[in-house]
Design a protein around this motif. Sequence first.
Motif, PDB file in Angstrom:
ATOM      1  N   LEU A  84     -19.818  12.268  -9.037  1.00  0.00           N
ATOM      2  CA  LEU A  84     -18.537  12.925  -9.289  1.00  0.00           C
ATOM      3  C   LEU A  84     -18.738  13.904 -10.439  1.00  0.00           C
ATOM      4  N   VAL A  85     -18.470  15.184 -10.201  1.00  0.00           N
ATOM      5  CA  VAL A  85     -18.696  16.236 -11.188  1.00  0.00           C
ATOM      6  C   VAL A  85     -17.343  16.724 -11.688  1.00  0.00           C
ATOM      7  N   LYS A  86     -17.006  16.349 -12.918  1.00  0.00           N
ATOM      8  CA  LYS A  86     -15.728  16.756 -13.495  1.00  0.00           C
ATOM      9  C   LYS A  86     -15.856  18.168 -14.042  1.00  0.00           C
ATOM     10  N   ILE A  87     -15.099  19.083 -13.466  1.00  0.00           N
ATOM     11  CA  ILE A  87     -15.125  20.483 -13.858  1.00  0.00           C
ATOM     12  C   ILE A  87     -14.113  20.729 -14.977  1.00  0.00           C
ATOM     13  N   ALA A  88     -12.910  20.245 -14.804  1.00  0.00           N
ATOM     14  CA  ALA A  88     -11.829  20.384 -15.788  1.00  0.00           C
ATOM     15  C   ALA A  88     -10.819  19.274 -15.491  1.00  0.00           C
ATOM     16  N   ASP A  89      -9.735  19.229 -16.260  1.00  0.00           N
ATOM     17  CA  ASP A  89      -8.693  18.249 -15.967  1.00  0.00           C
ATOM     18  C   ASP A  89      -8.201  18.453 -14.539  1.00  0.00           C
ATOM     19  N   ASN A  90      -8.158  17.400 -13.765  1.00  0.00           N
ATOM     20  CA  ASN A  90      -7.695  17.413 -12.369  1.00  0.00           C
ATOM     21  C   ASN A  90      -8.560  18.256 -11.427  1.00  0.00           C
ATOM     22  N   ILE A  91      -9.773  18.617 -11.847  1.00  0.00           N
ATOM     23  CA  ILE A  91     -10.695  19.345 -10.968  1.00  0.00           C
ATOM     24  C   ILE A  91     -12.030  18.614 -10.983  1.00  0.00           C
ATOM     25  N   ALA A  92     -12.394  18.050  -9.841  1.00  0.00           N
ATOM     26  CA  ALA A  92     -13.663  17.343  -9.726  1.00  0.00           C
ATOM     27  C   ALA A  92     -14.259  17.602  -8.348  1.00  0.00           C
ATOM     28  N   LEU A  93     -15.538  17.919  -8.339  1.00  0.00           N
ATOM     29  CA  LEU A  93     -16.272  18.107  -7.092  1.00  0.00           C
ATOM     30  C   LEU A  93     -17.239  16.949  -6.928  1.00  0.00           C
ATOM     31  N   LYS A  94     -17.731  16.754  -5.726  1.00  0.00           N
ATOM     32  CA  LYS A  94     -18.681  15.676  -5.466  1.00  0.00           C
ATOM     33  C   LYS A  94     -19.997  16.270  -4.994  1.00  0.00           C
ATOM     34  N   TRP A  95     -21.102  15.748  -5.541  1.00  0.00           N
ATOM     35  CA  TRP A  95     -22.441  16.213  -5.217  1.00  0.00           C
ATOM     36  C   TRP A  95     -23.211  15.092  -4.539  1.00  0.00           C
ATOM     37  N   ASN A  96     -23.839  15.392  -3.400  1.00  0.00           N
ATOM     38  CA  ASN A  96     -24.656  14.420  -2.698  1.00  0.00           C
ATOM     39  C   ASN A  96     -26.103  14.581  -3.150  1.00  0.00           C
ATOM     40  N   LYS A  97     -26.650  13.535  -3.770  1.00  0.00           N
ATOM     41  CA  LYS A  97     -28.010  13.592  -4.319  1.00  0.00           C
ATOM     42  C   LYS A  97     -29.068  13.691  -3.228  1.00  0.00           C
ATOM     43  N   LYS A  98     -28.835  13.066  -2.092  1.00  0.00           N
ATOM     44  CA  LYS A  98     -29.841  13.083  -1.016  1.00  0.00           C
ATOM     45  C   LYS A  98     -29.941  14.449  -0.346  1.00  0.00           C
ATOM     46  N   SER A  99     -28.806  15.043  -0.043  1.00  0.00           N
ATOM     47  CA  SER A  99     -28.820  16.318   0.675  1.00  0.00           C
ATOM     48  C   SER A  99     -28.825  17.528  -0.250  1.00  0.00           C
ATOM     49  N   ASN A 100     -28.745  17.286  -1.572  1.00  0.00           N
ATOM     50  CA  ASN A 100     -28.693  18.382  -2.551  1.00  0.00           C
ATOM     51  C   ASN A 100     -27.598  19.380  -2.195  1.00  0.00           C
ATOM     52  N   SER A 101     -26.398  18.847  -1.986  1.00  0.00           N
ATOM     53  CA  SER A 101     -25.297  19.728  -1.601  1.00  0.00           C
ATOM     54  C   SER A 101     -23.959  19.150  -2.035  1.00  0.00           C
ATOM     55  N   LEU A 102     -22.969  20.024  -2.040  1.00  0.00           N
ATOM     56  CA  LEU A 102     -21.601  19.599  -2.340  1.00  0.00           C
ATOM     57  C   LEU A 102     -21.028  18.861  -1.139  1.00  0.00           C
ATOM     58  N   ILE A 103     -20.179  17.881  -1.413  1.00  0.00           N
ATOM     59  CA  ILE A 103     -19.493  17.158  -0.347  1.00  0.00           C
ATOM     60  C   ILE A 103     -18.165  17.857  -0.103  1.00  0.00           C
ATOM     61  N   LYS A 104     -17.934  18.193   1.142  1.00  0.00           N
ATOM     62  CA  LYS A 104     -16.748  18.961   1.506  1.00  0.00           C
ATOM     63  C   LYS A 104     -15.590  18.022   1.848  1.00  0.00           C
ATOM     64  N   ASP A 105     -14.931  17.506   0.815  1.00  0.00           N
ATOM     65  CA  ASP A 105     -13.803  16.602   0.995  1.00  0.00           C
ATOM     66  C   ASP A 105     -12.490  17.381   0.883  1.00  0.00           C
ATOM     67  N   PHE A 106     -11.403  16.670   0.784  1.00  0.00           N
ATOM     68  CA  PHE A 106     -10.074  17.293   0.706  1.00  0.00           C
ATOM     69  C   PHE A 106      -9.981  18.245  -0.487  1.00  0.00           C
ATOM     70  N   ASN A 107     -10.397  17.781  -1.663  1.00  0.00           N
ATOM     71  CA  ASN A 107     -10.295  18.610  -2.868  1.00  0.00           C
ATOM     72  C   ASN A 107     -11.163  19.857  -2.769  1.00  0.00           C
ATOM     73  N   TYR A 108     -12.341  19.730  -2.191  1.00  0.00           N
ATOM     74  CA  TYR A 108     -13.242  20.869  -2.023  1.00  0.00           C
ATOM     75  C   TYR A 108     -12.502  22.022  -1.347  1.00  0.00           C
ATOM     76  N   HIS A 109     -11.786  21.712  -0.292  1.00  0.00           N
ATOM     77  CA  HIS A 109     -11.048  22.741   0.453  1.00  0.00           C
ATOM     78  C   HIS A 109      -9.752  23.137  -0.253  1.00  0.00           C
ATOM     79  N   ASN A 110      -9.110  22.193  -0.890  1.00  0.00           N
ATOM     80  CA  ASN A 110      -7.828  22.440  -1.545  1.00  0.00           C
ATOM     81  C   ASN A 110      -7.972  23.380  -2.744  1.00  0.00           C
ATOM     82  N   TYR A 111      -9.060  23.286  -3.489  1.00  0.00           N
ATOM     83  CA  TYR A 111      -9.265  24.126  -4.671  1.00  0.00           C
ATOM     84  C   TYR A 111      -9.329  25.607  -4.313  1.00  0.00           C
ATOM     85  N   LEU A 112      -9.727  25.921  -3.104  1.00  0.00           N
ATOM     86  CA  LEU A 112      -9.848  27.323  -2.681  1.00  0.00           C
ATOM     87  C   LEU A 112      -8.497  28.022  -2.589  1.00  0.00           C
TER      88      LEU A 112
END
Length: 166
Positions: free
Chosen positions: A48-76
């Motif tokens: 879990l990568v905390k960017i700022a208050d109420n902003i957090a992205l998720k990183w997958n260590k195995k695939s070396n990539s961001l996880i495209k969950d609800f927040n990933y799309h919502n932040y856009l």
Amino acid sequence: MKKKLLYIVCSLLFFNYFKKDARINYVYAKQGLNGTTDANKLISDTVLVKIADNIALKWNKKSNSLIKDFNYHNYLKSKNTLRLIAESIGSTTDLGVLVCSKKKGHLKVGDVAFLYLMENRKFYLFQCLKIQFDVLDKDCKIPRSLLDYIDKNRHTVGKKVSECMI
């Protein structure tokens, strides 16, 4: 004219790597009442990568990539959120995660913010940084030396990305 054509071809080839890949498992964690995700429900390969208050992205260590969950799309959808993510490129908070394209050190919060904006085409890499990163190693979607370059020039890169954002 040849430079522009080369730029367009290289950009198209590079961004084809960031299209939705059917082989990746997309994780949609349950959201709480305040819009945050319960970290206990995340799998062990997820950071879990905390960017700022109420902003957090998720990183997958195995695939070396961001996880495209609800927040990933919502932040856009929010320009203010995207601005905060761009400002966090300057963050040197170490996540303690090795990444495929980085020769030295671990993944940083600023690296994840940069990759999120780049992945979602909020700026164009070559046009913004004026440097071509077009070598991709086998099983790695992140261009070789890109994250090392960001480490050495973090504040300059953050400033340029903020200026270049679409």
